[in-house]
Design an enzyme around this catalytic site. Structure first.
Site, mmCIF file in Angstrom:
data_model
loop_
_atom_site.group_PDB
_atom_site.id
_atom_site.type_symbol
_atom_site.label_atom_id
_atom_site.label_comp_id
_atom_site.label_asym_id
_atom_site.label_seq_id
_atom_site.Cartn_x
_atom_site.Cartn_y
_atom_site.Cartn_z
ATOM 1 N N ARG A 157 0.711 -1.317 -0.078
ATOM 2 C CA ARG A 157 0.003 -0.053 0.041
ATOM 3 C C ARG A 157 0.802 1.362 0.079
ATOM 4 O O ARG A 157 0.537 2.276 0.590
ATOM 5 C CB ARG A 157 -1.067 -0.003 1.234
ATOM 6 C CG ARG A 157 -2.029 -0.943 1.376
ATOM 7 C CD ARG A 157 -3.061 -1.034 0.162
ATOM 8 N NE ARG A 157 -2.385 -2.127 -0.912
ATOM 9 C CZ ARG A 157 -2.619 -3.276 -0.763
ATOM 10 N NH1 ARG A 157 -3.154 -3.672 0.310
ATOM 11 N NH2 ARG A 157 -1.984 -4.007 -1.836
ATOM 12 N N SER A 230 -10.671 -0.631 3.192
ATOM 13 C CA SER A 230 -9.963 -0.664 4.330
ATOM 14 C C SER A 230 -9.442 0.476 4.816
ATOM 15 O O SER A 230 -8.671 1.267 4.193
ATOM 16 C CB SER A 230 -8.748 -1.810 4.368
ATOM 17 O OG SER A 230 -9.447 -2.872 3.904
ATOM 18 N N GLU A 326 -4.736 4.011 6.001
ATOM 19 C CA GLU A 326 -4.593 3.923 4.420
ATOM 20 C C GLU A 326 -5.070 5.099 3.652
ATOM 21 O O GLU A 326 -4.312 5.435 2.622
ATOM 22 C CB GLU A 326 -5.234 2.566 4.090
ATOM 23 C CG GLU A 326 -4.771 2.067 2.616
ATOM 24 C CD GLU A 326 -5.735 0.891 2.082
ATOM 25 O OE1 GLU A 326 -5.490 -0.137 3.070
ATOM 26 O OE2 GLU A 326 -6.327 0.896 1.302
HETATM 27 C C1 LIG Z 1 -15.456 -0.137 -0.774
HETATM 28 C C2 LIG Z 1 -13.792 0.174 -1.115
HETATM 29 C C3 LIG Z 1 -13.168 -0.860 -1.173
HETATM 30 C C4 LIG Z 1 -11.644 -0.841 -1.796
HETATM 31 N N1 LIG Z 1 -10.979 -1.876 -1.916
HETATM 32 C C5 LIG Z 1 -9.367 -1.675 -1.956
HETATM 33 C C6 LIG Z 1 -8.620 -2.778 -1.981
HETATM 34 O O1 LIG Z 1 -9.145 -4.024 -2.041
HETATM 35 N N2 LIG Z 1 -7.383 -2.568 -2.289
HETATM 36 C C7 LIG Z 1 -6.869 -1.417 -2.401
HETATM 37 O O2 LIG Z 1 -5.640 -1.338 -2.586
HETATM 38 N N3 LIG Z 1 -7.558 -0.481 -2.239
HETATM 39 C C8 LIG Z 1 -8.996 -0.323 -2.039
HETATM 40 N N4 LIG Z 1 -9.880 0.635 -1.940
HETATM 41 C C9 LIG Z 1 -9.183 2.109 -1.759
HETATM 42 C C10 LIG Z 1 -9.165 2.762 -3.308
HETATM 43 O O3 LIG Z 1 -10.201 2.563 -4.181
HETATM 44 C C11 LIG Z 1 -7.916 2.655 -3.948
HETATM 45 O O4 LIG Z 1 -6.988 3.161 -3.456
HETATM 46 C C12 LIG Z 1 -7.893 3.321 -5.454
HETATM 47 O O5 LIG Z 1 -6.835 2.922 -6.147
HETATM 48 C C13 LIG Z 1 -7.995 4.803 -5.465
HETATM 49 O O6 LIG Z 1 -8.493 5.400 -6.606
HETATM 50 P P1 LIG Z 1 -9.069 6.598 -6.769
HETATM 51 O O7 LIG Z 1 -9.161 7.245 -8.245
HETATM 52 O O8 LIG Z 1 -10.405 6.825 -6.298
HETATM 53 O O9 LIG Z 1 -8.003 7.768 -6.082
HETATM 54 P P2 LIG Z 1 -8.357 9.165 -5.088
HETATM 55 O O10 LIG Z 1 -9.130 8.738 -4.080
HETATM 56 O O11 LIG Z 1 -8.981 9.879 -6.028
HETATM 57 O O12 LIG Z 1 -6.980 9.388 -4.923
HETATM 58 C C14 LIG Z 1 -6.009 8.635 -3.960
HETATM 59 C C15 LIG Z 1 -4.678 9.488 -3.855
HETATM 60 O O13 LIG Z 1 -4.044 9.401 -5.167
HETATM 61 C C16 LIG Z 1 -3.843 10.552 -5.709
HETATM 62 N N5 LIG Z 1 -4.053 10.349 -7.185
HETATM 63 C C17 LIG Z 1 -5.264 10.146 -7.670
HETATM 64 N N6 LIG Z 1 -5.102 9.907 -9.088
HETATM 65 C C18 LIG Z 1 -3.709 10.455 -9.474
HETATM 66 C C19 LIG Z 1 -3.241 10.462 -10.586
HETATM 67 N N7 LIG Z 1 -3.613 10.181 -11.759
HETATM 68 N N8 LIG Z 1 -1.877 10.958 -10.304
HETATM 69 C C20 LIG Z 1 -1.470 11.293 -9.168
HETATM 70 N N9 LIG Z 1 -1.786 11.124 -7.986
HETATM 71 C C21 LIG Z 1 -3.173 10.732 -8.011
HETATM 72 C C22 LIG Z 1 -4.831 11.679 -4.989
HETATM 73 O O14 LIG Z 1 -4.299 12.680 -4.994
HETATM 74 C C23 LIG Z 1 -4.942 10.809 -3.871
HETATM 75 O O15 LIG Z 1 -3.529 11.031 -2.792
HETATM 76 C C24 LIG Z 1 -11.067 0.481 -1.533
HETATM 77 C C25 LIG Z 1 -11.956 1.516 -1.768
HETATM 78 C C26 LIG Z 1 -13.232 1.460 -1.280
HETATM 79 C C27 LIG Z 1 -14.274 2.868 -1.161
#
Ligand SMILES: Cc1cc2nc3c(=O)[nH]c(=O)nc-3n(C[C@H](O)[C@H](O)[C@H](O)COP(=O)(O)OP(=O)(O)OC[C@H]3O[C@@H](n4cnc5c(N)ncnc54)[C@H](O)[C@@H]3O)c2cc1C
Length: 334
Positions: A157, A230, A326
């Protein structure tokens, strides 16, 4: 616009401004323009791993909505995917093509560009297993560069971008296998499916089933999915410290000296059970999963922070282990 409308935890006050980039040029131009002003900025994909404070964000939110999946020449199935593609949409597409490598990462919300930020992982697979490189717009140089996966500091992570390297992931390159059969390395999934390898479509279906039973897929009908998934990472501690914990503490060796503990187990044994909330709070532990903090409706970032800090304090006093959140916190203490 309120950040609560752009994040899956549904908390967060207003952003000073929001730009949405739908092409790589728009994304690059938007980032360079904000950097030029010296204003604060925040890149946002699906908002599924960010908690923004109730006072909002006093800078520019750059929403990444770029699209495109391209197959490149190379061994196996080499793909370049633009950052704004949906991660789960990509998994669905690759599974449909009969390609293996990311099927166990089915159902993870968010964008492709965010996947390297915390090296997403689940059910025995991690992005780092298949990531070749990212196209990155670097905040310091203002230049676009291709960074090899080996230079991203990917770990559990974690990446060096999450740790502080500033910029925008424009696209990711992945190498998958041209094989519709996947290997199952996660015992809970192998047990659920009753096999150790299976067609990738079956693995995807099995993972989606397990995830929805835990509220771990975004589902408007499931209040337990109003979360960031998580909330705490599984702590990694030294072997000597691990030996001082109660003998029944679940632990897995990660290398010669370090041991991984189960954050969910520590929280439960510290007396915090599924559905727990602080008096008067609209934020609670999921009724299906001890590791997820959920917004039961109208909750605030401060209420999320209060519960997170309470859980951390309870686990610290019971076991001497400091849980690490996380999600990325912006203007809120977790
Ligand atoms: C129901 C649920 C289940 C989940 N299960 C998992 C799991 O099983 N495993 C897991 O690892 N995660 C899980 N997650 C967490 C999450 O989905 C992941 O971390 C996902 O990759 C976040 O993507 P996002 O586009 O929503 O990022 P955001 O929430 O929009 O951003 C997260 C971070 O990344 C940065 N960021 C986003 N896009 C970019 C980009 N293009 N360039 C630079 N920085 C960027 C943002 O500034 C921020 O710091 C879960 C979340 C939820 C709500």
């Amino acid at each position: 616009m309120l950040l609560s409308e752009l994040t899956t935890m549904r908390v967060g006050g207003p952003a000073k401004s929001v730009v949405t980039a739908t092409s790589r040029d728009e994304l690059t131009d938007a980032a360079l323009a904000v950097w030029e002003t010296g204003d604060e900025w925040l890149v946002l994909g699906g908002g599924s791993n960010v908690i923004v404070g109730d006072d909002g964000f006093g800078g520019t939110v750059i929403r990444v909505a770029t699209k495109g999946i391209e197959r490149l020449d190379g061994d196996g199935v080499l793909l370049r995917v633009e950052a704004g593609e949906s991660w789960d949409g990509l998994v669905e597409y690759t599974v449909g093509q009969g390609w293996s490598g990311i099927e166990a990462l089915s159902g993870i919300p968010g964008s492709v560009g965010a996947a390297p930020i915390q090296n997403i992982g689940a059910y025995g697979q991690e992005l780092s297993d298949v990531l070749v490189a990212v196209d990155f717009l670097d905040n310091i140089s203002g230049q676009q560069e291709r960074i090899l996966a080996a230079d991203l500091g990917l770990g559990y992570r974690m990446s060096n971008i999450k740790a502080g390297r500033q910029g925008v992931v424009l696209a990711v390159e992945l190498r998958l296998e041209e094989s519709a059969e996947g290997v199952i390395t996660y015992s809970q999934l192998a047990t659920a499916l009753g096999v150790e390898s299976a067609p990738v479509a079956d693995i995807r279906a099995g993972v989606l089933g397990l995830r929805s039973s835990k509220g771990m897929v975004l589902d408007p009908a499931d209040p337990d999915s109003v979360s960031c998934g998580s909330f705490f990472t599984n702590p990694i501690v030294g072997e000597n410290f691990a030996r001082s914990l109660p003998p029944e503490t679940p632990q897995w060796l990660v290398d010669d000296t370090d041991v991984k503990l189960s954050a969910a187990w520590l929280i439960e044994k510290a007396g915090i059970t599924k559905g727990f909330s602080l008096p008067g709070s609209r934020v609670a532990i999921s009724s299906k999963h001890t590791l997820a903090i959920t917004n039961r409706g109208g909750g605030t970032a401060e209420e999320v922070g209060e519960l997170a800090r309470y859980i951390r304090a309870m686990v610290l006093s019971r076991f001497g282990v400091s849980l690490q959140p996380e999600p990325v916190a912006v203007g809120v203490e977790l």
